[in-house]
Design a protein around this motif. Structure first.
Motif, PDB file in Angstrom:
ATOM      1  N   LEU A 283       0.850  -1.208   0.000  1.00 15.40           N
ATOM      2  CA  LEU A 283       0.000   0.000   0.000  1.00 15.40           C
ATOM      3  C   LEU A 283       0.879   1.249   0.000  1.00 15.40           C
ATOM      4  O   LEU A 283       0.961   1.972   0.988  1.00 15.40           O
ATOM      5  N   PRO A 284       1.531   1.537  -1.121  1.00 16.75           N
ATOM      6  CA  PRO A 284       2.477   2.666  -1.142  1.00 16.75           C
ATOM      7  C   PRO A 284       1.832   4.030  -1.337  1.00 16.75           C
ATOM      8  O   PRO A 284       2.495   5.052  -1.177  1.00 16.75           O
ATOM      9  N   ARG A 285       0.534   4.059  -1.669  1.00 18.70           N
ATOM     10  CA  ARG A 285      -0.126   5.328  -1.957  1.00 18.70           C
ATOM     11  C   ARG A 285      -1.108   5.693  -0.843  1.00 18.70           C
ATOM     12  O   ARG A 285      -1.773   4.838  -0.283  1.00 18.70           O
ATOM     13  N   GLY A 286      -1.217   6.975  -0.590  1.00 13.10           N
ATOM     14  CA  GLY A 286      -2.183   7.446   0.398  1.00 13.10           C
ATOM     15  C   GLY A 286      -3.600   7.308  -0.126  1.00 13.10           C
ATOM     16  O   GLY A 286      -3.896   7.731  -1.241  1.00 13.10           O
ATOM     17  N   GLY A 287      -4.467   6.720   0.674  1.00 14.09           N
ATOM     18  CA  GLY A 287      -5.862   6.563   0.271  1.00 14.09           C
ATOM     19  C   GLY A 287      -6.775   7.406   1.141  1.00 14.09           C
ATOM     20  O   GLY A 287      -6.344   8.337   1.829  1.00 14.09           O
ATOM     21  N   THR A 288      -8.051   7.043   1.138  1.00 11.58           N
ATOM     22  CA  THR A 288      -9.035   7.820   1.897  1.00 11.58           C
ATOM     23  C   THR A 288      -8.797   7.738   3.398  1.00 11.58           C
ATOM     24  O   THR A 288      -9.233   8.615   4.140  1.00 11.58           O
ATOM     25  N   ASP A 289      -8.111   6.693   3.858  1.00 13.28           N
ATOM     26  CA  ASP A 289      -7.862   6.537   5.291  1.00 13.28           C
ATOM     27  C   ASP A 289      -6.560   7.198   5.742  1.00 13.28           C
ATOM     28  O   ASP A 289      -6.179   7.066   6.906  1.00 13.28           O
ATOM     29  N   ARG A 296       3.843  12.475   9.582  1.00 11.39           N
ATOM     30  CA  ARG A 296       5.075  11.704   9.418  1.00 11.39           C
ATOM     31  C   ARG A 296       4.794  10.370   8.736  1.00 11.39           C
ATOM     32  O   ARG A 296       5.566   9.923   7.886  1.00 11.39           O
ATOM     33  N   PHE A 297       3.695   9.729   9.085  1.00 12.44           N
ATOM     34  CA  PHE A 297       3.295   8.483   8.437  1.00 12.44           C
ATOM     35  C   PHE A 297       2.925   8.754   6.982  1.00 12.44           C
ATOM     36  O   PHE A 297       3.341   8.024   6.067  1.00 12.44           O
ATOM     37  N   LYS A 298       2.165   9.808   6.745  1.00 13.27           N
ATOM     38  CA  LYS A 298       1.712  10.132   5.395  1.00 13.27           C
ATOM     39  C   LYS A 298       2.867  10.474   4.467  1.00 13.27           C
ATOM     40  O   LYS A 298       2.808  10.232   3.259  1.00 13.27           O
ATOM     41  N   ALA A 299       3.929  11.018   5.042  1.00 14.27           N
ATOM     42  CA  ALA A 299       5.079  11.395   4.228  1.00 14.27           C
ATOM     43  C   ALA A 299       5.783  10.191   3.617  1.00 14.27           C
ATOM     44  O   ALA A 299       6.592  10.337   2.690  1.00 14.27           O
ATOM     45  N   GLN A 300       5.469   8.972   4.102  1.00 11.76           N
ATOM     46  CA  GLN A 300       6.098   7.766   3.566  1.00 11.76           C
ATOM     47  C   GLN A 300       5.457   7.320   2.253  1.00 11.76           C
ATOM     48  O   GLN A 300       6.031   6.507   1.535  1.00 11.76           O
ATOM     49  N   PHE A 301       4.272   7.832   1.918  1.00 10.79           N
ATOM     50  CA  PHE A 301       3.592   7.424   0.696  1.00 10.79           C
ATOM     51  C   PHE A 301       4.268   8.046  -0.526  1.00 10.79           C
ATOM     52  O   PHE A 301       4.764   9.176  -0.470  1.00 10.79           O
ATOM     53  N   SER A 304       2.932  11.534  -1.706  1.00  8.29           N
ATOM     54  CA  SER A 304       2.772  12.498  -0.608  1.00  8.29           C
ATOM     55  C   SER A 304       3.493  13.815  -0.880  1.00  8.29           C
ATOM     56  O   SER A 304       3.953  14.473   0.040  1.00  8.29           O
ATOM     57  N   SER A 305       3.605  14.183  -2.161  1.00  7.78           N
ATOM     58  CA  SER A 305       4.346  15.408  -2.498  1.00  7.78           C
ATOM     59  C   SER A 305       3.726  16.640  -1.852  1.00  7.78           C
ATOM     60  O   SER A 305       4.441  17.549  -1.407  1.00  7.78           O
ATOM     61  N   GLU A 306       2.384  16.670  -1.752  1.00 10.96           N
ATOM     62  CA  GLU A 306       1.727  17.823  -1.121  1.00 10.96           C
ATOM     63  C   GLU A 306       2.125  17.947   0.343  1.00 10.96           C
ATOM     64  O   GLU A 306       2.367  19.052   0.847  1.00 10.96           O
ATOM     65  N   MET A 307       2.230  16.791   1.015  1.00  9.25           N
ATOM     66  CA  MET A 307       2.635  16.811   2.421  1.00  9.25           C
ATOM     67  C   MET A 307       4.081  17.275   2.554  1.00  9.25           C
ATOM     68  O   MET A 307       4.416  18.098   3.414  1.00  9.25           O
ATOM     69  N   LYS A 308       4.946  16.772   1.689  1.00  4.82           N
ATOM     70  CA  LYS A 308       6.367  17.111   1.771  1.00  4.82           C
ATOM     71  C   LYS A 308       6.646  18.548   1.352  1.00  4.82           C
ATOM     72  O   LYS A 308       7.664  19.124   1.745  1.00  4.82           O
ATOM     73  N   GLU A 309       5.769  19.126   0.538  1.00  5.54           N
ATOM     74  CA  GLU A 309       5.964  20.498   0.070  1.00  5.54           C
ATOM     75  C   GLU A 309       5.282  21.524   0.959  1.00  5.54           C
ATOM     76  O   GLU A 309       5.298  22.725   0.669  1.00  5.54           O
ATOM     77  N   THR A 310       4.679  21.092   2.053  1.00  5.18           N
ATOM     78  CA  THR A 310       4.040  22.021   2.979  1.00  5.18           C
ATOM     79  C   THR A 310       5.101  22.858   3.696  1.00  5.18           C
ATOM     80  O   THR A 310       6.080  22.320   4.215  1.00  5.18           O
ATOM     81  N   ALA A 311       4.887  24.169   3.712  1.00  7.19           N
ATOM     82  CA  ALA A 311       5.831  25.062   4.401  1.00  7.19           C
ATOM     83  C   ALA A 311       5.685  24.894   5.903  1.00  7.19           C
ATOM     84  O   ALA A 311       4.571  24.760   6.430  1.00  7.19           O
ATOM     85  N   VAL A 312       6.794  24.898   6.599  1.00  6.94           N
ATOM     86  CA  VAL A 312       6.761  24.712   8.045  1.00  6.94           C
ATOM     87  C   VAL A 312       6.329  25.985   8.768  1.00  6.94           C
ATOM     88  O   VAL A 312       5.727  25.943   9.834  1.00  6.94           O
ATOM     89  N   ASP A 313       6.629  27.156   8.183  1.00  6.60           N
ATOM     90  CA  ASP A 313       6.278  28.435   8.816  1.00  6.60           C
ATOM     91  C   ASP A 313       4.827  28.788   8.529  1.00  6.60           C
ATOM     92  O   ASP A 313       4.385  28.757   7.377  1.00  6.60           O
ATOM     93  N   PRO A 522      11.002  12.799   9.225  1.00 10.26           N
ATOM     94  CA  PRO A 522      11.913  11.657   9.081  1.00 10.26           C
ATOM     95  C   PRO A 522      11.168  10.358   8.826  1.00 10.26           C
ATOM     96  O   PRO A 522       9.998  10.198   9.180  1.00 10.26           O
ATOM     97  N   LYS A 523      11.870   9.420   8.213  1.00  9.40           N
ATOM     98  CA  LYS A 523      11.297   8.118   7.906  1.00  9.40           C
ATOM     99  C   LYS A 523      10.963   7.371   9.189  1.00  9.40           C
ATOM    100  O   LYS A 523      11.696   7.422  10.163  1.00  9.40           O
ATOM    101  N   MET A 524       9.833   6.661   9.154  1.00  6.95           N
ATOM    102  CA  MET A 524       9.398   5.914  10.330  1.00  6.95           C
ATOM    103  C   MET A 524       9.942   4.490  10.284  1.00  6.95           C
ATOM    104  O   MET A 524       9.997   3.863   9.222  1.00  6.95           O
ATOM    105  N   LEU A 525      10.327   3.980  11.434  1.00  5.94           N
ATOM    106  CA  LEU A 525      10.706   2.583  11.562  1.00  5.94           C
ATOM    107  C   LEU A 525       9.443   1.723  11.608  1.00  5.94           C
ATOM    108  O   LEU A 525       8.344   2.218  11.877  1.00  5.94           O
ATOM    109  N   LEU A 526       9.614   0.427  11.367  1.00  7.79           N
ATOM    110  CA  LEU A 526       8.453  -0.460  11.318  1.00  7.79           C
ATOM    111  C   LEU A 526       7.681  -0.454  12.628  1.00  7.79           C
ATOM    112  O   LEU A 526       6.444  -0.383  12.631  1.00  7.79           O
ATOM    113  N   TYR A 527       8.381  -0.492  13.753  1.00 14.91           N
ATOM    114  CA  TYR A 527       7.666  -0.545  15.029  1.00 14.91           C
ATOM    115  C   TYR A 527       6.897   0.754  15.274  1.00 14.91           C
ATOM    116  O   TYR A 527       5.822   0.737  15.891  1.00 14.91           O
ATOM    117  N   GLU A 528       7.419   1.888  14.769  1.00 17.27           N
ATOM    118  CA  GLU A 528       6.698   3.156  14.917  1.00 17.27           C
ATOM    119  C   GLU A 528       5.431   3.147  14.067  1.00 17.27           C
ATOM    120  O   GLU A 528       4.371   3.618  14.505  1.00 17.27           O
TER     121      GLU A 528
END
Length: 692
Positions: A283-289, A296-301, A304-313, A522-528
Motif C-alpha cells: 500500500l504505497p499510496r495514500g488513500g481515503t484513510d 510523518r506516516f503520510k510522508a512515507q507514501f 505524498s508530495s503535497e505533504m512534503k511540500e508544505t511550508a513549516v512556517d 523523518p522516515k518511520m521505523l516499522l515498530y513506529e
C-alpha cells in the motif's frame, strides 16, 4: 507393604511425587489406526460437499463481502487503508484474486451488487470453504490427541460440520472461517505438543508450529490474542506441574520455560510484524484513510508530495488544517446545524483527508483577511489571539455558553461556526494560541515560540469564556453523521485539548522555498508504524457504535436469540419469512448451543468439587487416567470458550453473533470430550470396528 503409587506419580524417598512424563496409556490412545484413516476420509468428503455445495450462489455481494472484497481491491490499487483487523485474511483474498487474474475494478460497493464476470468471487469464497473444511478435519485430530476414541472424534467433527453459523460463515469472503481454522490448528498442534516426549524432535516441531499458528491466527483478527492467552494459561499450568517433578533438572526446567517463551511470544510476534510489513509494502499510496495517521506516516507514501511540500512556517492568512494530537482527526465544519443548543453550524472532527470542509484561514483579531497578508509574512507566536475562518462556509469558529450535545456539564460549552466578514463581535471569535510543546521530529526550539506546521503542539483558549477547545472520541448522533464531538471546556484534561497544524498554504511562503523551508518528516521505523497504525485501528474499532438491526449483545449469543441476515433477493422492507427468492440467514444450531450451555453449567459445578478434592496436600486422589484426561481436556476447552467469549462483555463497540464462533468451536470440543468420558465409564467396547 509398599504403598501403591497413583497413576501420574512416582515413588520418592519419603512420599510419591508428580511425574510430568506422558502416561503410556495416553500415548497408546492417541496413536492413529486404519480406522482413523477411514473416519478422516469420510468426514473430509462430507465437509467438502457441505462447504462447497452451491458456493457460487448467490452471484451477488453478501454482507461483509462489501468490506473484505473492497479491501482486496485496495491492494490492487495500492491505496492505504486502515481496518480494525490485521491484514493476513485480506492478503489471502488478494493473493487468490491475483492468481485468478482479477483486474481489481469491481468496487464491492453495496450488498446485492451483481459480480462482474472478471471477479473470481467463487475462488475467493473457496478460501473460506477450505478453511471451514480444514477446521472440521482438525477437530477430529484434536479429539484424537486428547484420547477420544475414533467414533467420538468423528462425532465432534460432525458437530462442527453441521453447526449452522460455522457452515454459513465458511461460504463467503469473510474472515471468521480463516480465524477459526487457524485457532483449530493452534489447538491441534498444542495438544500434540502436550503428549510428546519433552525435547524430542516432535516436541520441538509441535511447539514451534503452535507458535507459528498463533501468529497467523492473530494476524487474521486480533481476537486471536484470546487463543494466545489460552496457550499461555495452559503453559503456565504445565510449568507449575513440571516444577513438582523431582526428576526434572533445573537446567531442563529453565529450558522448558525458555522454549515456550520463544515459541509462544517471539515467533508469533515475528510473524505478526512480518505480515504488517508486507501490508505496508503493498500500500504505497495514500488513500481515503490517510487522514487517520500522522503527517510523518503520510510522508512515507509515494504520492505524498503535497505533504512534503508544505511550508513549516505558518503566517496570518495561511489556509491550514488542524488535527487533534491524540486522535489524529481533522477539525471540521459543514453546512449543517445542531439539533440542540444554539442550532448554529456544526463543528466536529472528521477523518477524511481530502475534504475542503477541513480548511480554515487563520486571521488576526481586529482585521478580517482581505488579501493584504499576501504580500507579507507575519508569524503567529505563543500567546497571540487569532480567529479561525471556515473557508468553505464563510463563518468563524466560536464558543458560547450553551451546553453541547452529549454533555450536560456546566463546564462544557458548545462550539459552532457563525458570523461573517463584517461581524464585529470579536471576543466571541477570538482564540488564544497557547503552545505547550513540540513534536519529536522538530529540530530546534522554534516550535515552542511560534506556530510551525507538523511541529508545534498547542491549545486554543476561547477569549470570551476562557474555555479550551477540546476534541473527544464521543460520536454525535445521525444528524451530525456520527462524526466526533468538539466542545469547549473549562479546566479540561490536557491530552484532549492538544492540536497541531498539518497542511499549511499561503501565497507568499508557497512560492519561496529558500526563505521558507518545507516540513521535515523523518522516515518511520516499522515498530513506529505499527504503533501508530494500531492506535488508528483501536480508534476505528471504538467508532463502531452506529445502531444496526442485526447487532446483538454477548449474553444473547449462547441462547441463539437472533442471527444475521447476510443476503436476501427480496425487498428489504419485508420480514425474512415473507421474502420471495433466496435468503441467507446466519444463526447458530440451537441443539448444539443449548447442549453446550448444559455442559458448561454441569461441568463447572462438578469441576469445582474436583479441584477442592485435589487441593488437600495430605491426600493424593487415586483416579484412572481417563478421568484425569477428561477433567483436564474439558477444562482446557471450556477455558478456551471463556477466554474467547467474556472479553466481549467489556467492548463498547457494535457486536454480532459471528463474534461467538471461536467460542462455539471450543464448546463443541468440550461436548465431544464429555461424550468420550461417558463412554469410557463402560468397561467393554460396544462396537469395536466403529471405534466405540
Amino acid at each position: 507393604m509398599q504403598e501403591k503409587v497413583p497413576p501420574g506419580y512416582k515413588p520418592g524417598k519419603k512420599r510419591v511425587f508428580y511425574s510430568s512424563a506422558v502416561p503410556e496409556q495416553v500415548l497408546a490412545a492417541v496413536k492413529s489406526s486404519k480406522l482413523d484413516h477411514f473416519y478422516v476420509f469420510l468426514i473430509a468428503a462430507l465437509a467438502f460437499v457441505l462447504r462447497f455445495y452451491r458456493l457460487p450462489s448467490p452471484s451477488q455481494v453478501v454482507f461483509d463481502e462489501v468490506h473484505f472484497g473492497g479491501f482486496a481491491r485496495k491492494y490492487f490499487h495500492g491505496e492505504f487503508f486502515v481496518d480494525v483487523h490485521p491484514p493476513l485474511g485480506k492478503l489471502i483474498f488478494y493473493a487468490v484474486a491475483v492468481l485468478f487474474n482479477w483486474n481489481g475494478e469491481f468496487e464491492f460497493e453495496n450488498i446485492g451488487d451483481a459480480f462482474d464476470e472478471n471477479v473470481p468471487y467463487v475462488a475467493m469464497r473457496a478460501v473460506s470453504a477450505v478453511a471451514g473444511m480444514i477446521t472440521v478435519l482438525l477437530t477430529y485430530g484434536i479429539l484424537r490427541s486428547t484420547c477420544c476414541r475414533p467414533f467420538v472424534a468423528f462425532f465432534g467433527a460432525f458437530l462442527v460440520l453441521v453447526e449452522n453459523s460455522l457452515a454459513t460463515q465458511s461460504r463467503y469472503i469473510m474472515l471468521d472461517s480463516q480465524l477459526v481454522a487457524f485457532v483449530a490448528a493452534t489447538v491441534y498442534f498444542y495438544k500434540l505438543f502436550e503428549v510428546s516426549i519433552p525435547f524430542s524432535k516432535n516436541w520441538y516441531r509441535y511447539l514451534f508450529l503452535t507458535g507459528m499458528l498463533l501468529g497467523l491466527a492473530t494476524s487474521v483478527k486480533l481476537t486471536g490474542l484470546f487463543t494466545l492467552a489460552w496457550v499461555g494459561a495452559l503453559s503456565a499450568y504445565q510449568i507449575y506441574l513440571i516444577s513438582g517433578d523431582l526428576e526434572v533438572l533445573v537446567k531442563q526446567f529453565l529450558k522448558h520455560i525458555f522454549s515456550r517463551l520463544v515459541a509462544f511470544l517471539l515467533v508469533p510476534l515475528t510473524i505478526y510484524c512480518g505480515i504488517f510489513s508486507l501490508h505496508f509494502i503493498l500500500l504505497p499510496r495514500g488513500g481515503t484513510d490517510a487522514g487517520l495517521v500522522s503527517p510523518r506516516f503520510k510522508a512515507q507514501f509515494i504520492d505524498s508530495s503535497e505533504m512534503k511540500e508544505t511550508a513549516v512556517d505558518v503566517s496570518y492568512g495561511s489556509t491550514i488544517t488542524l488535527k487533534h494530537h491524540r486522535l489524529n482527526l481533522y477539525l471540521h465544519s459543514h453546512n449543517f446545524t445542531y439539533k440542540t443548543g444554539t442550532g448554529e453550524q456544526q463543528v466536529t472532527m472528521y477523518d477524511y483527508d481530502f475534504d475542503a470542509n477541513n480548511e480554515w484561514v487563520i486571521e488576526t483579531t481586529g482585521t478580517n483577511y482581505d488579501g493584504k497578508f499576501d504580500t507579507k509574512f507575519r508569524p503567529i507566536k505563543d500567546g497571540d489571539h487569532v480567529k479561525l475562518y471556515h473557508k468553505f462556509t464563510h463563518k468563524y469558529l466560536r464558543a458560547n455558553n450553551m451546553r453541547p450535545p452529549n454533555s450536560e456539564h456546566d463546564y462544557s460549552n458548545e462550539v459552532s461556526c457563525k458570523g461573517n466578514r463584517t461581524d464585529t463581535q470579536e471576543s466571541a471569535y477570538e482564540w488564544k494560541v497557547k503552545i505547550v510543546g513540540r513534536k519529536p521530529h522538530a529540530e530546534n526550539q522554534l516550535p515552542n515560540i511560534k506556530l510551525r506546521a507538523t511541529e508545534s503542539v498547542f491549545q486554543l483558549v476561547h477569549r470570551g469564556t476562557n474555555c479550551v477547545l477540546m476534541g473527544h472520541d464521543t460520536r454525535l448522533p445521525d444528524w451530525a453523521f456520527h462524526q466526533y464531538q468538539v466542545f469547549c471546556v473549562n479546566e479540561p484534561t490536557m491530552p484532549n485539548t492538544l492540536w497541531y497544524i498539518e497542511h499549511n498554504s499561503h501565497p507568499i511562503i508557497d512560492k519561496d522555498t529558500e526563505k521558507y523551508p518545507r516540513v521535515k518528516l523523518p522516515k518511520m521505523l516499522l515498530y513506529e508504524k505499527l504503533l501508530e497504525y494500531h492506535n488508528a485501528m483501536w480508534r476505528l474499532n471504538k467508532a463502531f457504535v452506529k445502531p444496526h438491526k442485526y447487532a446483538t449483545l454477548p449474553y444473547e449469543w449462547p441462547f441463539v436469540t437472533k442471527g444475521i441476515a447476510f443476503f436476501t433477493s427480496g425487498s428489504a422492507d419485508k420480514t425474512l419469512s415473507d421474502e420471495p427468492g433466496s435468503n441467507v440467514y446466519s444463526i447458530g444450531n440451537i441443539a448444539i448451543h443449548y447442549l453446550g450451555i448444559f455442559l458448561i453449567v454441569s461441568f463447572s459445578i462438578k469441576f469445582g468439587f474436583y479441584v477442592l478434592k485435589h487441593l488437600n496436600p495430605f491426600h493424593i486422589p487415586v483416579e484412572a487416567v481417563p478421568t484425569t484426561v477428561y477433567y483436564y481436556s474439558t477444562a482446557s476447552f471450556l477455558l478456551g470458550w471463556v477466554l474467547n467469549y467474556f472479553p466481549y462483555f467489556q467492548m463498547d463497540r457494535q457486536l454480532y453473533s459471528h463474534h461467538y464462533l471461536t467460542s462455539v468451536f471450543f464448546m463443541v470440543l468440550a461436548i465431544a470430550q464429555f461424550a468420550e468420558y461417558q463412554m469410557s465409564k463402560k468397561r467393554r467396547k460396544m462396537v469395536p470396528w466403529l471405534g466405540l
